[in-house]
Enzyme design. Sequence first.
Site, short mmCIF file in Angstrom:
data_model
loop_
_atom_site.label_atom_id
_atom_site.label_comp_id
_atom_site.label_asym_id
_atom_site.label_seq_id
_atom_site.Cartn_x
_atom_site.Cartn_y
_atom_site.Cartn_z
N CYS A 113 44.66 33.98 34.85
CA CYS A 113 44.63 33.95 36.04
C CYS A 113 45.11 35.22 36.78
CB CYS A 113 45.14 32.96 37.48
SG CYS A 113 44.60 31.08 36.97
N HIS A 249 45.75 35.94 44.34
CA HIS A 249 45.74 34.57 43.70
C HIS A 249 44.90 33.50 44.10
CE1 HIS A 249 43.51 32.62 40.76
NE2 HIS A 249 44.12 31.23 40.33
N ASN A 279 39.31 28.14 42.82
CA ASN A 279 39.20 29.46 41.48
C ASN A 279 38.93 29.61 40.59
OD1 ASN A 279 42.03 29.82 39.89
ND2 ASN A 279 42.71 28.77 39.99
#
Length: 322
Positions: A113, A249, A279
């Site tokens: 990520c 994030h 996500n």
Amino acid sequence: MMFSRIAGTGRYLPEKVLTNFDLEKIVDTTDEWIRTRTGVERRHHVADDETTSDMCVEAAKVAIDDAGIDVSDIDFIVVGTTSPDLIFPNVATLVQHRLGIPPCPAFSLEAACTGFIYALTTADKFIKAGEATCVLVIGAECISKLIDWSDRNTCVLFGDGAGAVIVKPSDEPGIIGTHLGADGQYKDLLYYPAGASKNLEIAGTDDAAIIMQGNEVFKVAVKTLANVATQALESAGIGLSELDWLIPHQANIRIIQATAKRLGMPMDKIILTIQDHGNTSAASVPMALDVSVRDGRVQRGQLVLLEAFGGGFTWGSVLMRY
Ligand code: UT7
């Protein structure tokens, strides 16, 4: 001193939208659980024949147009992704070919990520070293293809997409500071078990899917994201109250809220896309940046902190005047 600066942004989201109500028909879950425990309401997923590089190309076209440059100006390409089309050629070279970008360095990097933050940091350093003058930076993921669709612990969380920026040299900041980090001791808390040199026998089977100890990841994520933000601001000598926007994030609304609480940062200064995107791993920060630039919240000259945390674990931040 030469700085680097984001000259344009873009994003691409696949057409197919999967709502929480759609997921109720696939696994034992509810819209209420997903919304309250994660903040996700819907996510976009690629079509069967759509790939990470397809999404990169579309996001890049928008960023190139936004920056007012020509593809022939681009002299460096870096893509953060953990879901490349192929092991090789790397995604950046596929994008280069599809867009007709002239020969130049082109590579992808894996930092889960945190991929886009690693990629943007790389662009910043090459520009500051005088070795690049117009960099295409992309964060993109096809996470829906890495999911066990019978595992409610993970399948409700993730979405696909791509976010792109064009980075150019500038006399003024621009990017003020970058910080990257990683700690491999956490490798077993979040990983994808099939690779190119290990567990080859499970590639393509149901066992090849993201494995996550959600609770454990959550705790380290909150602590790390708060520390990363503090480190970025302290090393630049900038107070939290001077920051216009935090773009974290987008893994879980509760992680973002807990990070904000630790920092003492009001939620109305934090860009949230988790409800619409889920996500999207390396794509989450550049897509959130593009959303907030296009809706007029993030404006030129404002102080913006980008930060991410992901498998590895990896983490990082980019502090910049947009
Ligand atoms: O992208 C960077 C890395 N990733 C992250 O940062 C993700 C970090 N972790 C998280 O976001 C959260 O831990 C999750 C969203 C993954 C899980 O939330 P949680 O509040 O930590 O739930 P949990 O794993 O502790 O599970 C609580 C309960 C369990 O049931 P029991 O054992 O209490 O009966 C789970 O089985 O919730 C259950 N559960 C679900 N129930 C309905 C787990 N997933 C679901 C679901 N629907 N989708």
